[in-house]
Enzyme design. Structure first.
Site, PDB file in Angstrom:
ATOM      1  N   ASN A 195       0.800  -1.236   0.000  1.00 40.20           N
ATOM      2  CA  ASN A 195       0.000   0.000   0.000  1.00 40.20           C
ATOM      3  C   ASN A 195       0.828   1.280   0.000  1.00 40.20           C
ATOM      4  O   ASN A 195       0.404   2.297  -0.531  1.00 40.20           O
ATOM      5  CB  ASN A 195      -1.051  -0.007   1.118  1.00 40.20           C
ATOM      6  CG  ASN A 195      -0.458   0.038   2.496  1.00 40.20           C
ATOM      7  OD1 ASN A 195       0.692  -0.367   2.701  1.00 40.20           O
ATOM      8  ND2 ASN A 195      -1.216   0.517   3.464  1.00 40.20           N
ATOM      9  N   PRO A 240       9.796  -7.292  -0.657  1.00 35.80           N
ATOM     10  CA  PRO A 240       8.611  -6.439  -0.867  1.00 35.80           C
ATOM     11  C   PRO A 240       7.401  -7.269  -1.286  1.00 35.80           C
ATOM     12  O   PRO A 240       7.535  -8.442  -1.635  1.00 35.80           O
ATOM     13  CB  PRO A 240       9.060  -5.522  -2.010  1.00 35.80           C
ATOM     14  CG  PRO A 240      10.097  -6.291  -2.754  1.00 35.80           C
ATOM     15  CD  PRO A 240      10.728  -7.266  -1.785  1.00 35.80           C
ATOM     16  N   ALA A 241       6.231  -6.644  -1.276  1.00 29.43           N
ATOM     17  CA  ALA A 241       5.006  -7.330  -1.702  1.00 29.43           C
ATOM     18  C   ALA A 241       5.067  -7.630  -3.200  1.00 29.43           C
ATOM     19  O   ALA A 241       5.583  -6.824  -3.985  1.00 29.43           O
ATOM     20  CB  ALA A 241       3.795  -6.455  -1.393  1.00 29.43           C
ATOM     21  N   GLU A 252       4.495  -3.926  12.449  1.00 28.75           N
ATOM     22  CA  GLU A 252       3.553  -2.832  12.136  1.00 28.75           C
ATOM     23  C   GLU A 252       2.363  -3.475  11.444  1.00 28.75           C
ATOM     24  O   GLU A 252       2.450  -3.824  10.266  1.00 28.75           O
ATOM     25  CB  GLU A 252       4.222  -1.795  11.222  1.00 28.75           C
ATOM     26  CG  GLU A 252       5.386  -1.060  11.843  1.00 28.75           C
ATOM     27  CD  GLU A 252       4.955  -0.022  12.868  1.00 28.75           C
ATOM     28  OE1 GLU A 252       3.745   0.270  12.963  1.00 28.75           O
ATOM     29  OE2 GLU A 252       5.844   0.476  13.584  1.00 28.75           O
ATOM     30  N   CYS A 263      -3.194   1.755   6.670  1.00 28.81           N
ATOM     31  CA  CYS A 263      -3.425   1.194   8.010  1.00 28.81           C
ATOM     32  C   CYS A 263      -3.971   2.275   8.934  1.00 28.81           C
ATOM     33  O   CYS A 263      -4.636   1.987   9.920  1.00 28.81           O
ATOM     34  CB  CYS A 263      -2.130   0.620   8.568  1.00 28.81           C
ATOM     35  SG  CYS A 263      -0.805   1.833   8.570  1.00 28.81           S
TER      36      CYS A 263
HETATM   37  P1  NAD Z   1      -0.047  -8.843   4.007  1.00 32.97           P
HETATM   38  O1  NAD Z   1       0.073  -9.171   5.438  1.00 32.97           O
HETATM   39  O2  NAD Z   1      -0.888  -9.707   3.159  1.00 32.97           O
HETATM   40  O3  NAD Z   1       1.394  -8.832   3.321  1.00 32.97           O
HETATM   41  C1  NAD Z   1       2.456  -8.059   3.840  1.00 32.97           C
HETATM   42  C2  NAD Z   1       3.768  -8.659   3.380  1.00 32.97           C
HETATM   43  O4  NAD Z   1       3.881  -9.979   3.921  1.00 32.97           O
HETATM   44  C3  NAD Z   1       3.896  -8.820   1.873  1.00 32.97           C
HETATM   45  O5  NAD Z   1       5.244  -8.623   1.519  1.00 32.97           O
HETATM   46  C4  NAD Z   1       3.500 -10.269   1.644  1.00 32.97           C
HETATM   47  O6  NAD Z   1       4.061 -10.821   0.465  1.00 32.97           O
HETATM   48  C5  NAD Z   1       4.104 -10.917   2.876  1.00 32.97           C
HETATM   49  N1  NAD Z   1       3.463 -12.172   3.263  1.00 32.97           N
HETATM   50  C6  NAD Z   1       2.194 -12.580   3.034  1.00 32.97           C
HETATM   51  N2  NAD Z   1       1.999 -13.810   3.570  1.00 32.97           N
HETATM   52  C7  NAD Z   1       3.164 -14.181   4.137  1.00 32.97           C
HETATM   53  C8  NAD Z   1       3.604 -15.335   4.851  1.00 32.97           C
HETATM   54  N3  NAD Z   1       2.782 -16.357   5.088  1.00 32.97           N
HETATM   55  N4  NAD Z   1       4.858 -15.369   5.300  1.00 32.97           N
HETATM   56  C9  NAD Z   1       5.697 -14.337   5.077  1.00 32.97           C
HETATM   57  N5  NAD Z   1       5.353 -13.211   4.418  1.00 32.97           N
HETATM   58  C10 NAD Z   1       4.097 -13.130   3.955  1.00 32.97           C
HETATM   59  O7  NAD Z   1      -0.499  -7.318   3.933  1.00 32.97           O
HETATM   60  P2  NAD Z   1      -0.792  -6.441   2.658  1.00 32.97           P
HETATM   61  O8  NAD Z   1      -2.101  -6.853   2.086  1.00 32.97           O
HETATM   62  O9  NAD Z   1       0.411  -6.430   1.748  1.00 32.97           O
HETATM   63  O10 NAD Z   1      -0.877  -4.978   3.294  1.00 32.97           O
HETATM   64  C11 NAD Z   1      -2.019  -4.514   3.923  1.00 32.97           C
HETATM   65  C12 NAD Z   1      -1.922  -4.704   5.411  1.00 32.97           C
HETATM   66  O11 NAD Z   1      -0.754  -4.056   5.916  1.00 32.97           O
HETATM   67  C13 NAD Z   1      -3.077  -4.073   6.147  1.00 32.97           C
HETATM   68  O12 NAD Z   1      -3.485  -4.928   7.177  1.00 32.97           O
HETATM   69  C14 NAD Z   1      -2.470  -2.795   6.719  1.00 32.97           C
HETATM   70  O13 NAD Z   1      -3.134  -2.286   7.856  1.00 32.97           O
HETATM   71  C15 NAD Z   1      -1.101  -3.241   7.028  1.00 32.97           C
HETATM   72  N6  NAD Z   1      -0.195  -2.091   7.125  1.00 32.97           N
HETATM   73  C16 NAD Z   1       0.223  -1.714   8.358  1.00 32.97           C
HETATM   74  C17 NAD Z   1       1.046  -0.597   8.492  1.00 32.97           C
HETATM   75  C18 NAD Z   1       1.531  -0.144   9.829  1.00 32.97           C
HETATM   76  O14 NAD Z   1       2.449   0.656   9.856  1.00 32.97           O
HETATM   77  N7  NAD Z   1       0.967  -0.607  10.930  1.00 32.97           N
HETATM   78  C19 NAD Z   1       1.427   0.115   7.345  1.00 32.97           C
HETATM   79  C20 NAD Z   1       0.969  -0.304   6.105  1.00 32.97           C
HETATM   80  C21 NAD Z   1       0.157  -1.425   6.007  1.00 32.97           C
END
Ligand code: NAD
Length: 498
Positions: free
Chosen positions: A172, A196-197, A271, A305
């Site tokens: 995001n 990264p994602a 986070e 978030c």
């Molecule tokens: P996500 O948890 O699906 O993915 C985040 C990262 O983790 C990505 O790089 C993804 O490829 C990786 N990932 C996914 N599954 C994994 C696994 N089983 N093992 C290891 N890595 C894995 O989140 P998203 O959809 O990319 O982002 C949105 C989420 O991030 C929302 O919940 C948002 O609130 C949160 N977010 C939090 C903050 C903060 O500072 N608190 C900031 C930005 C986003």
């Protein structure tokens, strides 16, 4: 639209996208070299505004993650022994290079993430600032020295780099979530691997190229893009050389990674997700509250978030607030992120659109009223219109889950105690917003709310100089400020006498 028009549109879109992407790396960064993945696999990156493929990126495997850890290990001693001023100069150079390339980076972010260009430009400035902030902070960890109160010995405290760090980031804010980790890790003297994602790898790789250009030593930062996030991150967390995990993403994945990290008791900064309440009291300035609501809800198209997830509005100002918010939301112009007039771009994927729509339907089934929007936009791309829901029942799913989309869910309340109870009725605790002209009340409520951050008469709180992070299941640790640097350092206490 005629067929030839569509073909022309696609042709000119491809030309624009190709020009933006032409200078972005699409391979892994390991040991200072751009390399394909072991086995040669690649994956496609799509533009969310039309679903078309814009790039093919190296799809790293577990073997690549281990190669990246090898490279981080090979440079670890050299980097921790590099004088902090030299590390700081390199980070300052990254800050400048990011600003020099700001427009290109913003377009790249907008293309792969879908966000409107003004949001992408703001992200680049925010992301670059982490390099400057940690260039400045990195030279200010001199340690402490004192006497034990009982007089037995001197207490010397040294701050040492924690060791090799694995950094995992979401889609995001593909630039800011990366620099918020890379900058303090490198400033502290840690070498690292960024994962990264898969939705937005291009921005992370572009930032890698900027670090290389700024003179980053080989292996100090490695980047592994992959569609196999689980196995790749797990392999790194099980590697004896890794000492730190810094993760930004959903609470669900955060829980999995905390369990993985527990095996080797790895230090974790998490986070995670949010479910921000936005409380408006009767005595709030209505113009300010609506302007703040638009920022807190619509920054990044609601995919933040920090996004206001639940609006609680006191009964006396409720109707006026809903009316004004509806006017503002319905006047937003929706379109592809790169289009000059766009204020709201598409969501990241079709799955994201389905989730927003599911939450909306559940809320409506429980009595909510649609004031504007309320249906996915048909046709190409993952668009959802700006939507306002009034009279949302607090037990709706939309009040419990992250919406991550352009839907404002508004619920009335009567008393201050009720507002605090509703705000705290969640497993999350990242951020809250309070609007009131009575500062004593606003601060009293801010203290009672269980969240790591509170915006008082402000819809935006993020700042590289401030400690960003959550309470409860929104996370552990802080990023930004001096606190963000301490996540990559460990204090060593030496007892002595002379
Ligand atoms: P996500 O948890 O699906 O993915 C985040 C990262 O983790 C990505 O790089 C993804 O490829 C990786 N990932 C996914 N599954 C994994 C696994 N089983 N093992 C290891 N890595 C894995 O989140 P998203 O959809 O990319 O982002 C949105 C989420 O991030 C929302 O919940 C948002 O609130 C949160 N977010 C939090 C903050 C903060 O500072 N608190 C900031 C930005 C986003």
């Amino acid at each position: 639209m005629g067929v030839s028009q569509t073909a022309r549109d696609i042709e000119s879109f491809c030309a624009d996208a190709a020009a933006i992407i032409a200078s972005a790396p699409v391979d892994l960064l390991v040991g200072g070299k751009w390399t394909g993945a072991t086995g040669g696999n690649r994956f496609d990156v799509a533009d969310p505004s039309n679903g078309l493929t814009i790039a093919s990126v190296a799809d790293g495997a577990v073997a690549d993650a281990i190669r990246a850890i090898d490279a981080a290990e090979a440079s670890a001693t050299m980097w921790r022994q590099t004088p902090s001023r030299r590390r700081s100069d390199m980070l300052m150079c990254c800050h400048q290079l990011m600003l020099d390339r700001a427009e290109w980076l913003a377009q790249l972010i907008s293309l792969e993430n879908g966000k409107a260009l003004p949001d992408a430009r703001a992200e680049v400035t925010y992301a670059a600032e982490f390099f400057r902030w940690y260039a400045e902070e990195g030279v200010r960890t001199l340690g402490d020295i004192g006497h034990a109160p009982g007089g037995a010995n001197r207490i010397l405290v040294q701050y040492q780099p924690i060791g090799i760090a694995v950094l995992v980031t979401p889609w995001n804010f593909p630039a800011a979530m990366a620099t918020r980790k890379i900058a303090p890790a490198l400033a502290a003297g840690c070498t690292c691997v960024l994962k990264p994602a898969a939705e937005t790898p291009l921005t992370a790789l572009a930032i890698g190229a900027i670090l290389v250009e700024a003179g980053l030593p080989e292996g100090a930062l490695n980047i592994v893009t992959t569609t196999a996030a689980g196995p790749v991150v797990s392999a790194m967390l099980h590697d004896n050389r890794v000492r730190k995990l810094s993760f930004t993403g959903s609470t669900a994945v955060g829980r999995i990674l905390l369990r993985e990290a527990a095996n080797r008791v790895i230090s974790c900064s998490m986070e995670l997700g949010g479910n921000a309440p936005f409380i408006v009291f009767d005595d709030a300035d209505l113009d300010d509250a609506v302007a703040g609501a638009m920022v807190a809800k619509m920054r990044n198209g609601g995919e933040a978030c920090t996004a206001a997830n639940r609006f609680y509005v006191q009964r006396g100002i409720y109707d006026a607030f809903v009316r004004r918010l509806t006017q503002e939301m319905s006047s937003l112009s929706v379109g592809p992120g790169l289009q000059a007039t766009t204020q709201l771009g598409p969501l990241i994927t079709a799955t994201a659109v389905e989730k927003v729509d599911r939450l909306l339907k559940d809320a409506v089934a429980r009595g909510a009223r649609i004031e504007t929007g309320g249906k996915p936009r048909p046709g190409e791309g993952f668009f959802y219109p700006p939507t306002v829901l009034a009279d949302v029942s607090p037990d709706s799913d939309i009040a419990k889950e992250e919406i991550f989309g352009p839907v404002a869910a508004v619920t009335p309340f009567d008393t201050e105690d009720e507002a605090v109870r509703l705000a705290n009725d969640t497993e999350y605790g990242l951020i809250s917003y309070v609007y009131s002209s009575d500062l004593r009340r606003a601060l009293r409520v801010a203290e009672r709310i269980e969240s790591g951050m509170v915006g008082v008469n402000r819809g935006l709180v993020s700042d590289p100089a401030a400690p960003f992070g959550g309470m409860k299941q929104s996370g552990l640790g802080r990023e930004g400020g001096h606190h963000g640097l301490l996540e990559y350092l460990q204090p060593k206490y030496i007892a002595t006498n002379w």
